[in-house]
Design an enzyme around this catalytic site. Sequence first.
Site, short mmCIF file in Angstrom:
data_model
loop_
_atom_site.label_atom_id
_atom_site.label_comp_id
_atom_site.label_asym_id
_atom_site.label_seq_id
_atom_site.Cartn_x
_atom_site.Cartn_y
_atom_site.Cartn_z
N SER A 142 34.41 38.73 41.84
CA SER A 142 35.42 39.78 42.04
C SER A 142 35.33 40.73 40.85
O SER A 142 34.87 40.33 39.76
CB SER A 142 36.81 39.15 42.07
OG SER A 142 37.82 40.14 41.99
N TYR A 155 43.40 33.55 38.74
CA TYR A 155 42.36 34.12 39.60
C TYR A 155 41.24 34.74 38.75
O TYR A 155 40.06 34.47 38.98
CB TYR A 155 42.99 35.18 40.51
CG TYR A 155 42.05 35.78 41.53
CD1 TYR A 155 41.61 35.04 42.63
CD2 TYR A 155 41.61 37.09 41.41
CE1 TYR A 155 40.75 35.60 43.57
CE2 TYR A 155 40.75 37.66 42.34
CZ TYR A 155 40.33 36.91 43.42
OH TYR A 155 39.49 37.47 44.36
N LYS A 159 37.26 33.71 38.61
CA LYS A 159 36.19 34.64 39.01
C LYS A 159 35.23 34.91 37.85
O LYS A 159 34.04 35.15 38.07
CB LYS A 159 36.81 35.93 39.56
CG LYS A 159 37.53 35.72 40.89
CD LYS A 159 36.58 35.19 41.96
CE LYS A 159 37.23 35.05 43.31
NZ LYS A 159 36.28 34.61 44.36
#
Length: 281
Positions: A142, A155, A159
């Site tokens: 991401s 998150y 990533k």
Amino acid sequence: MIDFENKVAVVTGAASGIGFAMAEKFYQLGMHVVMADIEQDALTAAASRLEDPSRVMAVVTDVSDPDAVDALAEAAFTAFGTVHIVCNNAGVFVGGASWECSDADYRWLIDVNVRGIANGIRSFVPKMIAAGEEGHIVNTASMAAMTTMPFSSVYCMSKAAALSLSECLFKELEIVAPQLGVSVLCPELINTSLASAQRNRPDQYSKQGDLTDTDMSKMTEQAIAEGVASGIEPTVMAERVLQGIKDRKFYLLPQDGWKDAAMIRQEEIQQESNPTFTYVE
Ligand SMILES: NC(=O)c1ccc[n+]([C@@H]2O[C@H](COP(=O)([O-])OP(=O)(O)OC[C@H]3O[C@@H](n4cnc5c(N)ncnc54)[C@H](O)[C@@H]3O)[C@@H](O)[C@H]2O)c1
């Protein structure tokens, strides 16, 4: 890889969003497609949208479970003889301040977003090396891996790990099995169901009794839901991946403000200045 017809692709997180778009693109190119996802009904419905059942196989798979991913690889090689493309794409999101996110939040994102990719690499790459054919691994990270997004720390962390793992894999295969290419897909905001990732949260990561449902986490998850809803279509990611495989290109990045935001972070590291919040509308 230039010629896709009759080759074999495996996509995780294929029941929805970017994963489905990639599976559909590979199918349209005449490939055999193995679609894997944890959500059984959505997977069955997604697979039925690809019309020729002789070229499509749906395998319910939890990517965080190494045995399940081994079984997925076994099923793919048994059904179609070999595998040329593996897209380790399944992923989930939680929001909230890093001190408020629960141990279950951390475990869930590490297990799916990081170990899910590691399991895909461990189950497929040795078989692909042994097969000796040209192939490609695509890992979905991401832009969150290379920008600073407060209240999405779990998150972002997961990533960043996915990006780092992919970079090392790229160099390893360049040395050991150069017929296998590697790309890391770093999407910007894409119009998918990522903001409702909690729908697939297994009981072992139960939110019960944890502190995650704070105003901060609700606010972040709402902001992500709005951002994703205004995002571009997942089919754009499928085209980006296809071109990346054809060009044997590693970094698959947006060419807009998100890339500039990633560059700002690079400059901050270079200058040893403090991080900027680089969320891009
Ligand atoms: N949508 C965005 O804006 C965006 C941006 C950057 C990166 N990504 C990444 O793209 C990837 C695909 O997400 P999406 O946006 O298409 O979301 P999505 O929710 O539409 O699709 C994700 C799929 O992964 C599946 N999944 C969840 N946990 C799983 C597990 N343990 N095992 C197997 N499958 C599982 C879900 O059932 C779902 O079908 C993810 O890795 C996500 O982090 C998305």
